[in-house]
Design an enzyme around this catalytic site. Sequence first.
Site: not given
Ligand code: GDP
Ligand code: IMO
Ligand code: MG
Length: 419
Positions: A13, A16, A40, A222
């Site tokens: 998270d 990316k 996600g 991840q």
């Molecule tokens: P990913 O899994 O690495 O693609 O990250 P996620 O989408 O799960 O989580 C990142 C969250 O932070 C999302 O809700 C994005 O919309 C938000 N986000 C990404 N970059 C920034 C930033 O620079 N500032 C803020 N406030 N939110 C951001």
């Molecule tokens: P993105 O790509 C954050 C975490 C789960 C759990 C562990 C194992 O959005 O960064 P799994 O479902 O793989 O069996 O879960 O890994 N986890 C993540 N945490 N971002 C993710 O993906 C994750 N995908 C799995 O919360 O702790």
């Molecule tokens: Mg994510």
Amino acid sequence: MNIDILLGLQWGDEGKGKIVDAISPGYDIIARFQGGPNAGHSLEFNNVKHVLHLIPSGIFHPEKINIIGNGVVIDPAVFKKETESLGLPKQELIKRLVISARANLILPGHRILDAAYEHQKGCSKIGSTLKGIGPAYTDKVARNGLRVGEILKDDFRDLYNAHLESHLSLLRNFDFTFDLKEYEAGWFEGIELLKKFRIINTEYLINNLTSKGKKLLAEGAQGTMLDIDFGSYPFVTSSNTISAGACTGLGISPKRIGEVFGIFKAYCTRVGSGPFPTELSDQTGALLREKGHEFGSTTGRPRRCGWLDLPALKYAIMLNGVTQLFMTKSDVVSGFSNIKVCTSYLSAGKEVTEITFDNSPVEPVYAELPGWMENISGIREYSGLPENLKKYIKFIEDQTGIPVTMVSVGPDRKETIFR
Ligand code: GDP
Ligand code: IMO
Ligand code: MG
């Protein structure tokens, strides 16, 4: 070398999806190499937020090829829902997206087994997203998997039934009730949709196109601290999330890799169980969660929040061969009078900087840097950032030896500063 990798350096998270979308115009191909719908990846443009789980984050750019590589595990039911949520015409999506015949399928039984294993673990559960990731990769490695290419064959239903039987016999060992039928119906609808896409040996497409000079961006899922080998095992995911995973997950040679963009938040978050040395279970942690909207993109669970962990970041840089650092969510740490950064740990009274294999408990040792009060979301030039934020970035660069070449100041595509 025209293959670059962008991957997470923390516990996932890191942002990316947002950054892959933002830099996609510079590439011809965007490819996912591992993980599955546990991911996600959020991205925002024109005031609309999209969350992707299986589909690469370059999908909204016309004329780009998006690839789901052999290292990914695909749940057809999730895939179908995701395609419907994109707001793209089906024919356009079919044009933009290619799927590896070698990618393994997540079967309905894998999801149930994931839940049964977690249920059995009780309070030592991993906190899985329960998308069937672990059991699907288990079957892959045990040579019992079912791959996407098989869906085009006449005996697919028989193959499916044989796998189902073996999952049902495993499930009889658990005291766990489940209903497979409803999920199965959606799963088979997803199979019919998948058949409309190009299902090919993507390793040839990738190597042919990149040999001709086309540029490829490999999108990690991840984060490094969730890597099956180097993360905080067993509180990890079931794939290699590090840069080496891009080679095996797409079929490319390490010699072809150019830049490795390592993405990290200006602080840390983690969803699910497992060690998190800088976790803040206080008001500051709650404030980071609120300001950063730190709730899981896949499960909606609140993310655990804490200060930046430099020993973990350095470890991730080392494992991945990071050449450039991208820092996201800088806007979230605005408004703190002081910002802490963990520079080492105390373990049984001794100062240490290594990440241990057995998650032995450590206490963070912090450096404290002055914060900044300005709202930085509207800033588009590096020179316009507050001096104390630049000092924070310089501190990270000095500690890691890697330049921070991108600073993200908000969730929108435009809220991105390249140096
Ligand atoms: P990913 O899994 O690495 O693609 O990250 P996620 O989408 O799960 O989580 C990142 C969250 O932070 C999302 O809700 C994005 O919309 C938000 N986000 C990404 N970059 C920034 C930033 O620079 N500032 C803020 N406030 N939110 C951001
Ligand atoms: P993105 O790509 C954050 C975490 C789960 C759990 C562990 C194992 O959005 O960064 P799994 O479902 O793989 O069996 O879960 O890994 N986890 C993540 N945490 N971002 C993710 O993906 C994750 N995908 C799995 O919360 O702790
Ligand atoms: Mg994510």
